[in-house]
Design a protein around this motif. Structure first.
Motif, PDB file in Angstrom:
ATOM      1  N   LEU A   1       0.836  -1.197   0.000  1.00 25.77           N
ATOM      2  CA  LEU A   1       0.000   0.000   0.000  1.00 25.77           C
ATOM      3  C   LEU A   1       0.874   1.251   0.000  1.00 25.77           C
ATOM      4  O   LEU A   1       1.949   1.271   0.593  1.00 25.77           O
ATOM      5  N   SER A   2       0.396   2.287  -0.649  1.00 31.70           N
ATOM      6  CA  SER A   2       1.088   3.572  -0.658  1.00 31.70           C
ATOM      7  C   SER A   2       0.711   4.353   0.599  1.00 31.70           C
ATOM      8  O   SER A   2      -0.243   4.009   1.305  1.00 31.70           O
ATOM      9  N   LYS A   3       1.432   5.423   0.847  1.00 30.94           N
ATOM     10  CA  LYS A   3       1.142   6.285   1.995  1.00 30.94           C
ATOM     11  C   LYS A   3      -0.284   6.825   1.909  1.00 30.94           C
ATOM     12  O   LYS A   3      -1.017   6.812   2.891  1.00 30.94           O
ATOM     13  N   SER A   4      -0.710   7.261   0.717  1.00 27.03           N
ATOM     14  CA  SER A   4      -2.063   7.805   0.575  1.00 27.03           C
ATOM     15  C   SER A   4      -3.124   6.736   0.801  1.00 27.03           C
ATOM     16  O   SER A   4      -4.178   7.019   1.370  1.00 27.03           O
ATOM     17  N   GLN A   5      -2.872   5.490   0.364  1.00 28.94           N
ATOM     18  CA  GLN A   5      -3.822   4.406   0.597  1.00 28.94           C
ATOM     19  C   GLN A   5      -3.956   4.100   2.090  1.00 28.94           C
ATOM     20  O   GLN A   5      -5.058   3.903   2.590  1.00 28.94           O
ATOM     21  N   VAL A   6      -2.824   4.066   2.791  1.00 31.80           N
ATOM     22  CA  VAL A   6      -2.857   3.792   4.234  1.00 31.80           C
ATOM     23  C   VAL A   6      -3.624   4.893   4.955  1.00 31.80           C
ATOM     24  O   VAL A   6      -4.483   4.620   5.792  1.00 31.80           O
ATOM     25  N   LEU A   7      -3.348   6.142   4.608  1.00 34.83           N
ATOM     26  CA  LEU A   7      -4.024   7.256   5.275  1.00 34.83           C
ATOM     27  C   LEU A   7      -5.502   7.328   4.910  1.00 34.83           C
ATOM     28  O   LEU A   7      -6.319   7.788   5.709  1.00 34.83           O
ATOM     29  N   LYS A   8      -5.860   6.850   3.730  1.00 37.91           N
ATOM     30  CA  LYS A   8      -7.279   6.784   3.345  1.00 37.91           C
ATOM     31  C   LYS A   8      -8.013   5.772   4.221  1.00 37.91           C
ATOM     32  O   LYS A   8      -9.140   6.002   4.644  1.00 37.91           O
ATOM     33  N   LEU A   9      -7.344   4.657   4.514  1.00 38.17           N
ATOM     34  CA  LEU A   9      -7.936   3.625   5.365  1.00 38.17           C
ATOM     35  C   LEU A   9      -7.958   4.040   6.828  1.00 38.17           C
ATOM     36  O   LEU A   9      -8.875   3.694   7.564  1.00 38.17           O
ATOM     37  N   ASN A  10      -6.911   4.778   7.253  1.00 35.72           N
ATOM     38  CA  ASN A  10      -6.813   5.205   8.648  1.00 35.72           C
ATOM     39  C   ASN A  10      -6.091   6.554   8.709  1.00 35.72           C
ATOM     40  O   ASN A  10      -4.851   6.597   8.722  1.00 35.72           O
ATOM     41  N   PRO A  11      -6.839   7.651   8.734  1.00 34.85           N
ATOM     42  CA  PRO A  11      -6.224   8.986   8.750  1.00 34.85           C
ATOM     43  C   PRO A  11      -5.275   9.224   9.926  1.00 34.85           C
ATOM     44  O   PRO A  11      -4.424  10.102   9.858  1.00 34.85           O
ATOM     45  N   ASP A  12      -5.404   8.443  11.007  1.00 38.60           N
ATOM     46  CA  ASP A  12      -4.556   8.606  12.184  1.00 38.60           C
ATOM     47  C   ASP A  12      -3.419   7.591  12.234  1.00 38.60           C
ATOM     48  O   ASP A  12      -2.794   7.405  13.285  1.00 38.60           O
ATOM     49  N   ALA A  13      -3.136   6.922  11.128  1.00 38.04           N
ATOM     50  CA  ALA A  13      -2.122   5.861  11.102  1.00 38.04           C
ATOM     51  C   ALA A  13      -0.749   6.389  11.511  1.00 38.04           C
ATOM     52  O   ALA A  13      -0.343   7.479  11.120  1.00 38.04           O
ATOM     53  N   ASP A  14      -0.055   5.592  12.312  1.00 41.79           N
ATOM     54  CA  ASP A  14       1.337   5.852  12.678  1.00 41.79           C
ATOM     55  C   ASP A  14       2.154   5.117  11.623  1.00 41.79           C
ATOM     56  O   ASP A  14       2.250   3.898  11.632  1.00 41.79           O
ATOM     57  N   LEU A  15       2.706   5.859  10.667  1.00 40.07           N
ATOM     58  CA  LEU A  15       3.399   5.220   9.550  1.00 40.07           C
ATOM     59  C   LEU A  15       4.741   5.852   9.265  1.00 40.07           C
ATOM     60  O   LEU A  15       5.018   6.975   9.678  1.00 40.07           O
ATOM     61  N   ILE A  16       5.554   5.101   8.540  1.00 42.80           N
ATOM     62  CA  ILE A  16       6.835   5.579   8.045  1.00 42.80           C
ATOM     63  C   ILE A  16       6.934   5.142   6.592  1.00 42.80           C
ATOM     64  O   ILE A  16       6.663   3.985   6.264  1.00 42.80           O
ATOM     65  N   GLU A  17       7.302   6.077   5.724  1.00 39.56           N
ATOM     66  CA  GLU A  17       7.518   5.773   4.309  1.00 39.56           C
ATOM     67  C   GLU A  17       9.016   5.875   4.031  1.00 39.56           C
ATOM     68  O   GLU A  17       9.603   6.951   4.174  1.00 39.56           O
ATOM     69  N   LEU A  18       9.619   4.764   3.656  1.00 45.38           N
ATOM     70  CA  LEU A  18      11.046   4.762   3.348  1.00 45.38           C
ATOM     71  C   LEU A  18      11.292   5.437   2.001  1.00 45.38           C
ATOM     72  O   LEU A  18      10.365   5.672   1.219  1.00 45.38           O
ATOM     73  N   GLU A  19      12.548   5.732   1.719  1.00 45.20           N
ATOM     74  CA  GLU A  19      12.907   6.432   0.485  1.00 45.20           C
ATOM     75  C   GLU A  19      12.476   5.685  -0.771  1.00 45.20           C
ATOM     76  O   GLU A  19      12.205   6.294  -1.796  1.00 45.20           O
ATOM     77  N   ASP A  20      12.384   4.341  -0.711  1.00 44.41           N
ATOM     78  CA  ASP A  20      11.971   3.567  -1.878  1.00 44.41           C
ATOM     79  C   ASP A  20      10.461   3.508  -2.041  1.00 44.41           C
ATOM     80  O   ASP A  20       9.944   2.856  -2.945  1.00 44.41           O
ATOM     81  N   GLY A  21       9.716   4.199  -1.153  1.00 47.33           N
ATOM     82  CA  GLY A  21       8.267   4.247  -1.236  1.00 47.33           C
ATOM     83  C   GLY A  21       7.554   3.179  -0.421  1.00 47.33           C
ATOM     84  O   GLY A  21       6.326   3.180  -0.338  1.00 47.33           O
ATOM     85  N   THR A  22       8.300   2.264   0.198  1.00 43.48           N
ATOM     86  CA  THR A  22       7.688   1.228   1.020  1.00 43.48           C
ATOM     87  C   THR A  22       7.150   1.858   2.299  1.00 43.48           C
ATOM     88  O   THR A  22       7.847   2.617   2.965  1.00 43.48           O
ATOM     89  N   VAL A  23       5.900   1.520   2.628  1.00 41.58           N
ATOM     90  CA  VAL A  23       5.239   2.098   3.793  1.00 41.58           C
ATOM     91  C   VAL A  23       5.100   1.036   4.875  1.00 41.58           C
ATOM     92  O   VAL A  23       4.722  -0.103   4.606  1.00 41.58           O
ATOM     93  N   TYR A  24       5.410   1.424   6.105  1.00 39.20           N
ATOM     94  CA  TYR A  24       5.294   0.566   7.284  1.00 39.20           C
ATOM     95  C   TYR A  24       4.367   1.247   8.274  1.00 39.20           C
ATOM     96  O   TYR A  24       4.426   2.467   8.437  1.00 39.20           O
ATOM     97  N   THR A  25       3.524   0.453   8.941  1.00 44.25           N
ATOM     98  CA  THR A  25       2.600   1.004   9.940  1.00 44.25           C
ATOM     99  C   THR A  25       2.802   0.318  11.288  1.00 44.25           C
ATOM    100  O   THR A  25       3.279  -0.808  11.362  1.00 44.25           O
ATOM    101  N   ARG A  26       2.422   1.026  12.324  1.00 49.68           N
ATOM    102  CA  ARG A  26       2.542   0.504  13.687  1.00 49.68           C
ATOM    103  C   ARG A  26       1.165   0.234  14.251  1.00 49.68           C
ATOM    104  O   ARG A  26       0.187   0.838  13.850  1.00 49.68           O
ATOM    105  N   GLY A  27       1.088  -0.702  15.188  1.00 48.76           N
ATOM    106  CA  GLY A  27      -0.168  -0.959  15.864  1.00 48.76           C
ATOM    107  C   GLY A  27      -0.682  -2.379  15.717  1.00 48.76           C
ATOM    108  O   GLY A  27      -1.741  -2.699  16.220  1.00 48.76           O
TER     109      GLY A  27
END
Length: 107
Positions: free
Chosen positions: A22-48
């Protein structure tokens, strides 16, 4: 007709048919309060995700540091590490805290 309507609605729901990373925008669309990190290669990681804590992953190689705009919660300068074990998890450390983030995958 009702079946067609349900198929259309299901296809329009957030996260539906979003297989793969999932992209950063997709993750935030699913959960606007997501605790996430997007690495330089575009890979997104979430916590919780609870099971991640129970795995006991150990810190591996340093990947870098959080830069401005990369994270929603982790501060700039926080250190990012892989895990010693092959896993879809990164470890972020700052101010004596260690947090694990899981790669963001669709259903």
């Amino acid at each position: 007709m009702c079946l067609a309507f349900l198929i259309i609605i299901a296809g329009c729901s957030p996260g539906a048919n979003e297989g793969g990373l999932l992209s950063k925008s997709q993750v935030l669309k699913l959960n606007p309060d997501a605790d996430l990190i997007e690495l330089e290669d575009g890979t997104v990681y979430t916590r919780g995700v609870e099971w991640v804590k129970d795995k006991g992953y150990q810190k591996g190689e340093k990947l870098g540091e959080v830069e401005k705009g990369m994270a929603t919660d982790a501060p700039v300068g926080a250190e990012i590490y892989t895990t010693e074990e092959k896993s879809p998890v990164i470890i972020v450390e700052y101010k004596g805290l260690s947090k694990m983030y899981l790669i963001a995958m669709g259903e």
